[in-house]
Design an enzyme around this catalytic site. Structure first.
Site, PDB file in Angstrom:
ATOM      1  N   HIS A 243       0.786  -1.232   0.000  1.00  0.00           N
ATOM      2  CA  HIS A 243       0.000   0.000   0.000  1.00  0.00           C
ATOM      3  C   HIS A 243       0.819   1.284   0.000  1.00  0.00           C
ATOM      4  O   HIS A 243       0.323   2.342  -0.399  1.00  0.00           O
ATOM      5  CB  HIS A 243      -0.928   0.001   1.224  1.00  0.00           C
ATOM      6  CG  HIS A 243      -2.200   0.755   0.994  1.00  0.00           C
ATOM      7  ND1 HIS A 243      -2.282   1.892   0.221  1.00  0.00           N
ATOM      8  CD2 HIS A 243      -3.463   0.540   1.449  1.00  0.00           C
ATOM      9  CE1 HIS A 243      -3.522   2.332   0.206  1.00  0.00           C
ATOM     10  NE2 HIS A 243      -4.261   1.529   0.939  1.00  0.00           N
TER      11      HIS A 243
ATOM     12  N   TYR B 168     -14.939   5.683   8.347  1.00  0.00           N
ATOM     13  CA  TYR B 168     -13.927   6.141   7.391  1.00  0.00           C
ATOM     14  C   TYR B 168     -14.350   5.720   5.988  1.00  0.00           C
ATOM     15  O   TYR B 168     -14.606   4.545   5.733  1.00  0.00           O
ATOM     16  CB  TYR B 168     -12.587   5.505   7.749  1.00  0.00           C
ATOM     17  CG  TYR B 168     -11.407   5.900   6.889  1.00  0.00           C
ATOM     18  CD1 TYR B 168     -10.403   6.708   7.401  1.00  0.00           C
ATOM     19  CD2 TYR B 168     -11.261   5.438   5.585  1.00  0.00           C
ATOM     20  CE1 TYR B 168      -9.292   7.051   6.633  1.00  0.00           C
ATOM     21  CE2 TYR B 168     -10.172   5.777   4.807  1.00  0.00           C
ATOM     22  CZ  TYR B 168      -9.194   6.583   5.334  1.00  0.00           C
ATOM     23  OH  TYR B 168      -8.102   6.926   4.566  1.00  0.00           O
TER      24      TYR B 168
ATOM     25  N   THR C 189      -5.096  10.508  -0.762  1.00  0.00           N
ATOM     26  CA  THR C 189      -6.459  10.273  -0.287  1.00  0.00           C
ATOM     27  C   THR C 189      -6.836  11.280   0.792  1.00  0.00           C
ATOM     28  O   THR C 189      -5.992  11.964   1.362  1.00  0.00           O
ATOM     29  CB  THR C 189      -6.604   8.853   0.296  1.00  0.00           C
ATOM     30  OG1 THR C 189      -5.701   8.717   1.407  1.00  0.00           O
ATOM     31  CG2 THR C 189      -6.308   7.809  -0.749  1.00  0.00           C
TER      32      THR C 189
END
Length: 767
Positions: A467, A583, A596
């Site tokens: 990630h 979230y 993001t």
């Protein structure tokens, strides 16, 4: 072995007559072609650098400007208002040029300066235009005259043939929100989650921060935003990802699935992967289509898609990225193989790669001591892996083999299990498929690589992605391209093999060699044990929701994402009996190097709607009114997040600044420690033009998923596919007695049906 002979470029023997030198012409030819390929890539990079460097103009426009200026000069017209004459007088002092040469040089120099000035003007104008986001807040389906004019101006200044990185310097910087605005939005977001006394206490902390410490921290953040390209991204990458010392597996890495029904023979399926990715490396542009127009997104994350690996460190990890890599590494039955992607100076064709994969499958050799479970080091805690890497992989064959893995374009696992959707047992099969992609057996995926392709014995595929280097939409873009080009462009022959012919001159895959001592094997076993505990604790539920999709949701005249988010709120309340901090990930790639932002989906408006849905005294009309208000609120928050006015990245950066200054903020400390018990993410479909889902339903994507963020919470990923399908991926932990992924899935299915029933619309109810 064949690869050993191919690796020898020359041989020599000592005789009484002297040294007999025997050159291998084939090896020298390969060296020549390899160098030629490298120089071609360097030239292409140089050419692309020039093209993107002068964008939105083009190199040929320089010649047009020069010809235009020279033409006016010969017509006795001075377009420079005296600047050319000044350049001419300056050149006259050199005494080396004739009068005609000085005129030509003066004209060319002025033309070049004018051309550069025009590029700078166009680029600045485009940046100003792209800084406007008012169009995003307009009512859906309606376009004002100002928005139409803005769209036309963007098209004029955007040029005709943009490349992948053409717009990078024209994208605006991510703005730093005002402290008061962020604090007020934060208080608004937690109001429905706190009791009255708790909220009053938090309000006092927040107001005090906004007038005391906040402005001081904001000054440093403003300074960074002026100096750095993006005031969030580097800190986000370092502190959220690279400094994490826990396992990447489950906690950070995520996965992507192939379609539910699509399947090929494994060896042929694998064969197309490297070829498709090699072609994908040449993808020229990435865009987002809004308002019928084309809005550029930041492409910075694409740079590290291939040839990238996360390197463990004791205090922090680093990202190692190479400009180019000509091989991949394949894992099969505990063995590692290096497979070259190029031969004779070109990318191998799918049939040739199929040949290489078949050679690996036919190889009868056994794993070396410690080799089979070596990748468990990447699945466990980072510190033991960092120490082990430094102690045992810094020299000799271990270093060479590890370099081959870490410097590969990507990693491929030939999994010996069979996975995929089975109609006779849909729940168990999909859950097993998802868990296998998320963690496998904890030692058969290299979790540090930018991504690992996983191909199962029955031909099903998937991907596991690290990630830190990029976010899911980047991998999603690649995955869509891979699935679309598999059959639509490359295709398979009638006998099932990849199209084309084999090539016996291609060297065999190279078996990587390891010398792993017992001390290192003990660390591997320790890492594997901790990874197994983590993997076995994951409660996963993946399922297709085919009662209806966004086609029916649009008839409700609402955003499909807002619809699903409200269904998640309703499902969570029925599941847990309370609301929680939620979230939802949104992108900020409208800004340079944006990643993001968080949309806090649990709002006062959504809570009011959920309470109305569980209150039998409420009428359908009252519920519909509250639903509309909640949807509008969610869409507004999503737009704020996309346009740089979110809450959480700003608060995160303020917290980082406070740590650098050595000051404590009770407010920031509490905010950053609040758990996200419901973490959600939508996987967007970005290249719908690649698929005709009506004609080819077997190419419908199943999306992907991730592990739970909180030990006592849920992780939910979803993808809205076509008009009639939504795929959900739900994760939680068995160790938490309050959560149950299958139970939550049942509540989610019912919540979706309950909401659509408010509109009197009938769902498909097909299986």
């Amino acid at each position: 072995m064949a690869e050993a002979h191919q690796a020898v470029a020359f041989q020599f023997t000592v005789t009484p007559e002297g040294i007999d030198l025997q050159l291998s012409h084939e090896a020298l030819k390969q060296i020549y072609l390899s160098g030629l390929h490298s120089w071609k890539k360097k030239f292409i990079r140089f050419k692309n650098g020039i093209i993107t460097g002068v964008y939105p103009a083009s190199p040929s426009s320089w010649l047009i400007v020069v010809v235009g200026v020279m033409s006016t000069m010969y017509a006795k017209i001075d377009p420079s208002l005296g600047i050319i004459a000044k350049i001419n007088r300056t050149l006259d002092t050199t005494g080396y040029m004739s009068s005609q040469t000085k005129n030509v040089v003066s004209g060319v120099l002025f033309s070049t300066g004018l051309w550069v000035a025009l590029i700078a003007t166009m680029r600045y104008s485009l940046k100003v235009l792209l800084s406007y986001h008012g169009w995003m807040f307009a009512e859906h389906g309606k376009m004002s005259r100002a928005t139409k004019i803005w769209m036309g101006m963007v098209k004029i200044f955007s040029g005709r043939k943009p490349m992948l990185y053409s717009f990078q310097t024209s994208l605006p910087r991510l703005p730093v929100p005002a402290v008061n605005d962020t604090v007020n939005r934060y208080l608004e977001s937690v109001r429905p989650l706190m009791k009255e006394e708790e909220f009053k206490r938090m309000t006092v902390l927040a107001r005090d921060f906004a007038v005391s410490l906040g402005p001081r921290l904001q000054w440093y953040l403003k300074l960074k935003s002026w100096w750095a390209t993006n005031y969030v991204s580097d800190w986000w990458e370092e502190y959220i990802y690279l400094r994490g010392r826990g396992p990447l597996m489950v906690n950070s890495n995520y996965y992507a699935m192939v379609s539910l029904d699509r399947c090929h023979v494994r060896v042929q399926q694998v064969a197309c992967l490297p070829h498709r990715n090699g072609v994908f490396m040449g993808l020229r542009a990435t865009w987002i289509r809004l308002l019928g127009s084309t809005i550029p997104l930041c492409s910075a994350q694409w740079e590290r898609m291939f040839n990238t690996s996360r390197i463990p460190g004791e205090e922090t990890d680093t990202i190692q990225h190479l400009k180019d890599s000509k091989h991949i590494v394949v894992y099969h039955r505990g063995r590692y193989f290096k497979v070259w992607l190029y031969h004779d100076g070109r990318l191998l064709k799918p049939r040739e790669i199929e040949q290489q994969i078949q050679r690996i499958l036919d190889d009868p050799s056994q794993p070396q001591p410690g080799e089979a479970k070596l990748a468990a080091l990447t699945a466990g805690d980072r510190v033991p892996w960092a120490r082990c890497r430094q102690a045992y992989f810094g020299r000799g064959k271990n270093k060479q083999s590890l370099d081959a893995v870490e410097k590969a374009a990507f990693f491929v696992t030939l999994d010996e299990t069979e996975q995929g959707y089975r109609k006779e047992d849909p729940d168990t099969s999909m859950d097993s498929y998802a868990k296998s992609l998320l963690h496998g057996r904890c030692f058969d995926r290299w979790f540090d690589k930018s991504f690992t392709f996983i191909v199962f014995k029955n031909g099903k595929m998937g991907m596991n992605a690290e990630h830190s280097w990029a976010d899911a939409p980047i991998i999603g873009h690649l995955w869509e391209y891979v699935m679309a080009t598999d059959s639509f462009q490359l295709g398979y022959a009638e006998d099932g093999h990849c199209k084309g012919d084999t090539n016996s001159s291609i060297p065999y895959p190279t078996r990587l060699q390891w010398d792993i001592p017992e001390e290192c094997q003990e660390v591997i076993e320790t890492s594997l044990n901790s990874a197994n505990l983590l993997a076995n604790d994951v409660d996963f539920h993946s399922f297709p929701f085919d009662n209806f999709g966004k086609g029916l949701i649009k008839k409700c005249r609402t955003s499909p994402d807002a619809f699903v988010q409200l269904a998640l709120q309703l499902a969570h309340y029925k599941d847990m009996g309370k609301f929680c901090l939620t979230y939802e990930a949104s992108m900020t790639r409208l800004f340079r190097e944006g990643r993001t932002e968080t949309v806090r989906s649990c709002t006062t408006e959504s809570c009011s709607f959920v309470l109305a849905m569980v209150d039998p005294a409420q009428t359908v009309e009252q519920r519909l009114r509250l639903f509309k208000i909640a949807c509008e609120k969610h869409q507004h928050l999503y737009r704020l997040a996309m346009t740089g006015s979110g809450i959480d990245r700003h608060l995160f950066c303020l917290y980082v600044v406070s740590k650098y200054l050595g000051v404590d903020s009770p407010f920031l400390k509490e905010v950053l420690s609040e758990p996200w018990r419901l973490s959600t993410s939508q996987t967007p479909q970005q290249q719908v033009e690649l698929f005709d889902l009506e004609r080819n339903p077997e190419y419908v994507s199943s999306g992907g998923g991730f592990g739970p963020v909180a030990d006592d919470g849920y992780g939910v990923s979803y993808i809205l596919v076509g008009e009639n399908l939504i795929n959900f991926h739900i994760s939680s932990k068995f160790s938490c007695p309050e959560t149950d992924s299958h139970r939550f899935g049942k509540h989610l299915r019912q919540a979706m049906k309950d909401i659509v029933a408010l509109f009197g619309l009938k769902s498909n109810f097909k299986k």
